[in-house]
Scaffold this active site. Sequence first.
Site, PDB file in Angstrom:
ATOM      1  N   GLU A  41       0.838  -1.200   0.000  1.00  0.00           N
ATOM      2  CA  GLU A  41       0.000   0.000   0.000  1.00  0.00           C
ATOM      3  C   GLU A  41       0.883   1.264   0.000  1.00  0.00           C
ATOM      4  OE1 GLU A  41      -2.234   0.328   3.623  1.00  0.00           O
ATOM      5  OE2 GLU A  41      -3.551   1.909   2.858  1.00  0.00           O
ATOM      6  N   LYS A 112      -9.338   2.324  -2.019  1.00  0.00           N
ATOM      7  CA  LYS A 112      -9.618   1.806  -0.681  1.00  0.00           C
ATOM      8  C   LYS A 112     -10.984   2.309  -0.199  1.00  0.00           C
ATOM      9  CE  LYS A 112      -7.032   1.393   3.703  1.00  0.00           C
ATOM     10  NZ  LYS A 112      -5.750   1.776   4.342  1.00  0.00           N
ATOM     11  N   TYR A 118      -8.368   5.911  13.354  1.00  0.00           N
ATOM     12  CA  TYR A 118      -8.268   5.753  14.807  1.00  0.00           C
ATOM     13  C   TYR A 118      -6.785   5.650  15.156  1.00  0.00           C
ATOM     14  CZ  TYR A 118      -8.076   1.021  12.916  1.00  0.00           C
ATOM     15  OH  TYR A 118      -7.767  -0.081  12.150  1.00  0.00           O
ATOM     16  N   CYS A 148      -5.408  -3.116   2.500  1.00  0.00           N
ATOM     17  CA  CYS A 148      -5.263  -3.145   3.958  1.00  0.00           C
ATOM     18  C   CYS A 148      -6.588  -3.221   4.715  1.00  0.00           C
ATOM     19  CB  CYS A 148      -4.430  -1.945   4.403  1.00  0.00           C
ATOM     20  SG  CYS A 148      -3.615  -2.183   6.010  1.00  0.00           S
ATOM     21  N   GLY A 298      23.061  10.014  27.445  1.00  0.00           N
ATOM     22  CA  GLY A 298      23.600  10.103  28.787  1.00  0.00           C
ATOM     23  C   GLY A 298      23.435   8.778  29.501  1.00  0.00           C
ATOM     24  N   LEU A 299      24.500   8.307  30.136  1.00  0.00           N
ATOM     25  CA  LEU A 299      24.442   7.046  30.889  1.00  0.00           C
ATOM     26  C   LEU A 299      24.417   7.363  32.378  1.00  0.00           C
ATOM     27  CD1 LEU A 299      26.890   4.273  29.643  1.00  0.00           C
ATOM     28  CD2 LEU A 299      24.437   4.511  29.234  1.00  0.00           C
ATOM     29  N   ILE A 303      18.997   1.298  34.645  1.00  0.00           N
ATOM     30  CA  ILE A 303      18.649   0.289  33.646  1.00  0.00           C
ATOM     31  C   ILE A 303      18.163   0.910  32.341  1.00  0.00           C
ATOM     32  CG2 ILE A 303      16.310  -0.019  34.557  1.00  0.00           C
ATOM     33  CD1 ILE A 303      16.641  -3.026  33.877  1.00  0.00           C
ATOM     34  N   GLU A 410       7.462   6.177  33.210  1.00  0.00           N
ATOM     35  CA  GLU A 410       7.854   7.539  33.576  1.00  0.00           C
ATOM     36  C   GLU A 410       7.101   8.572  32.749  1.00  0.00           C
ATOM     37  OE1 GLU A 410      12.666   6.888  34.375  1.00  0.00           O
ATOM     38  OE2 GLU A 410      11.948   7.668  32.449  1.00  0.00           O
TER      39      GLU A 410
END
EC number: 6.3.5.1
Lengths: 549, 549
Positions: A41, A112, A118, A148, A298-299, A303, A410
Amino acid sequence: MKIALAQLNYHIGNFESNTAKIISHIQEAKQNGADLVVFAELCVCGYPARDFLEFNEFIELCDESAKKIAEVCIDVACIIGLPTFNHKTEGKDLNNSAYFIEDGKVKAIVNKALLPNYDVFDEYRYFEPSTEFNCIEFKGKKIALTICEDLWNTIENPLYITRPMDSLIHQQPDVMINIAASPFAYNHDEERIAILSDNASRYKLPLLYVNQVGAQTELIFDGGSLVFDNTGKLIDELPYFEENMAYYTLGDDDVITFDHPSTLKTERPADIEQIYQAILLGIRDYFYKSGFKQAILGLSGGIDSAVVCALAAEALGAENVMSVLLPSRFSSDHSLKDAEDLVANLGCKSETIAIRNITEAIETSLHPQFNNLPFNIAEENIQSRSRAILLMAMCNKFGYILLNTSNKSEAAVGYGTLYGDMCGGISVIGDVYKTQVFELARYINRNKEIIPINSIVKPPSAELRPDQKDTDSLPEYDILDKILEGYIEHRLSSAEIIKMGYDEPTVRRVIRLINLAEHKRYQTPPILRVSPKAFGMGRRMPIVGKYLS
Amino acid sequence: MKIALAQLNYHIGNFESNTAKIISHIQEAKQNGADLVVFAELCVCGYPARDFLEFNEFIELCDESAKKIAEVCIDVACIIGLPTFNHKTEGKDLNNSAYFIEDGKVKAIVNKALLPNYDVFDEYRYFEPSTEFNCIEFKGKKIALTICEDLWNTIENPLYITRPMDSLIHQQPDVMINIAASPFAYNHDEERIAILSDNASRYKLPLLYVNQVGAQTELIFDGGSLVFDNTGKLIDELPYFEENMAYYTLGDDDVITFDHPSTLKTERPADIEQIYQAILLGIRDYFYKSGFKQAILGLSGGIDSAVVCALAAEALGAENVMSVLLPSRFSSDHSLKDAEDLVANLGCKSETIAIRNITEAIETSLHPQFNNLPFNIAEENIQSRSRAILLMAMCNKFGYILLNTSNKSEAAVGYGTLYGDMCGGISVIGDVYKTQVFELARYINRNKEIIPINSIVKPPSAELRPDQKDTDSLPEYDILDKILEGYIEHRLSSAEIIKMGYDEPTVRRVIRLINLAEHKRYQTPPILRVSPKAFGMGRRMPIVGKYLS
């Protein structure tokens, strides 16, 4: 009839490279004896081209590309997707179209009908839905060609009031072909297979399905093109997250056969493996398609940045990743050590720049205004923003793109500093909940320790004040993530989430935090989408409003 | 029949205050002898509620509000707008509805048929379009009730293939009522009057039109509700940018009369006066609806920050505006003087914080990495970002909202620093081209000098390096703005803009800059929309793509 399915990676608006890629695959397929080559498509312009579709020149460039492609369709036919003017006197002037090209000419146009509008999709913004349905005759076969979403109007939850195949089936087609641009989410491959299988069995027709592959900023197209028999059985599956072309023969009995070893998966890969692959493709294409090579981040020793660093090193090569340690007076020794271990494990580049002199200069400058008011979020954010200034200065001086390392948990509750750790060109794990970040870390470590175990097992902390822990401000992540999922993915009310067994004050506080953070998320980088409901274009919330509670 | 038009300011998702406001206006209108009170589209929940519409609880809360409103509709009827579940088995499950409430009950429901899904509008994302059209009978009159866009399918450029009034007219209505949520753009009042007038004359019916007023983050609803006779003549117009309720009598002859002095404008206010009023409302409602009172901004001595400061002082009161002068080693004496003069003219609060110590600390920290590389954009951006850190720290410490001062011309070509001067909670003049900023400044000075003349007449400069001028990098603003308008507002190609008489290399360079800056604009604050095509939700462009040239 020999049909080639071409699952390729396009670049939005790059007509030169898209057209060259389509033409070279037509030529290759022709040499291999194909009668028909099927592309995805909107392959001519790339998907989603968004408001470029409102530029007449853009549509004209699509038309020019189609003409070039038609020129090579001698003794081989092709199906391509592109936007076209419909020249109607009423309704929108564009269609999302498929051209069937044969003998150097456009022999049929399919438009189509079902336009997804949405989540991340805005197709009704640009296109008029089709209301005419005709099969295409080619070499004695009738092809029911759809685009599709045309096959996605499920029986259980019909989002639309029409179903193109219900019209096409009356013309007694021999085979269905569907061309798609269907983006990845970790649960989407199974859903796709189920819905397409349902179509094949309902209409008792074999089905060939071609998807795009490749990332377009936040949207990652995973490929995984599919072939079903007329009972709905999946008989072949193209690889995921890479380009591929495969050949199928539609016999006189309308049965599809193929010579190559089936690449059908015996079991679905785990979600976390899919997410990992999707993010690698997302990073790679973001850099490649925007003409950059080198990433910076940046480290912290935590984790999130460790996982992002490992993903970037895998996607771009460790030699193209610059990690920067930016310790403050609150950074713990073990954090620095964990970050250094990661750098050693990955072999990426690294610099260390302490921020203490900078934060002190800022606090000194603000002394007349702050006038000994107690340390609070203002001073915490000064640290985070000082790091961002340094990282962005490195970008400006050396041509890096900054990778954002915020996770979805976060980002949801606003546990991050705008113009600080929320900076970046692209958010790598912004659609990955913290509990999934742990899974990703373990997956990355599946063969050997890349991410230091200590980064995984220690209690998460922003280290912006002494002895700070995430759990000082937030519930434990396993609880938080379930509440977030209920509200964000499933749009449940607080009452419904509480009924699931979560503590009422916690639920109300989390939902309040989510809504209060809309103004922050409005200004965050694009987020690589790996879930069915990512922040960004797929979730559009008011900023100023009184919120559900 | 006496009809009250209630033009009110709603707050998205604030059911309590919206419902109370609607009820108090019904009671007031009833006391004044009204038979019917008409409120705006989606007044119950506010517009645009965006993805809150996907929460079932949100729709249920709308229903509960409607029940409370119905209770007071005794001896007075009302029309309210709200989203409703349609309980159909196919298509989307929501409608954009109008309730006609009489005798405490919903007597009729009208659903919107034409769902705008262009520019800032996403209505097809949420709603199923109506296909049934029925007039409402009330006190011997037949009312053809439609919702906003339902009357906007123009004859010249029919965007939709249906026209609700073409069905309703067969039921011989006596009057048209249209309830709307139609946002401001500087040319929109004239367009609105022309289109509605055309409807009144085409269907030979009087027309009462009620619009919302008030700002919802970036969208500013300007009110200006309208009354037309059955020849299409505009006979009354409610005030712009403020709440109002007015009464009209529909006589036995279907002629509309009214007692109050007509507020019909004898001439349309100048665009710049409308923009000025719209921005004041935009600032006021952004602060009021998000529960903040105090604004902060950086004052450079240039015209942009001066205009924003003057607008904020007018909108919020000078005592609620903190202006901060943040000189660097490149700031000229006259800039500081101009900024100080502005502060004195406005009487707003002011602080001065020099950034030299901060930029030096940052540059010193980066010395090992930068290693005597020449001064370039990295050091320029360090200055801009140091200012942002100070302003955001002041926000965090004292509860200000930072006002962004970028203009539309800068935002278009990326002449600004991400996480620097592009920061802020809301962009005040981000939809105002630089040439219009000059007009705004002159308008603000119409009675006395508020913005120092020197800020208006001196050549614009970012003052990030010695003797810098905007025209070092950009064409003169009168040329630049025309090219921008061609590309952004009219989606012209470079060839078309060149044909208008602009220099080819300049046009190509400007369009390239616009497209390269998409990644910056993605992360900018919401922009108060005053033009037909503002950056933000109304203009959705890919970030990674190869661009038109």
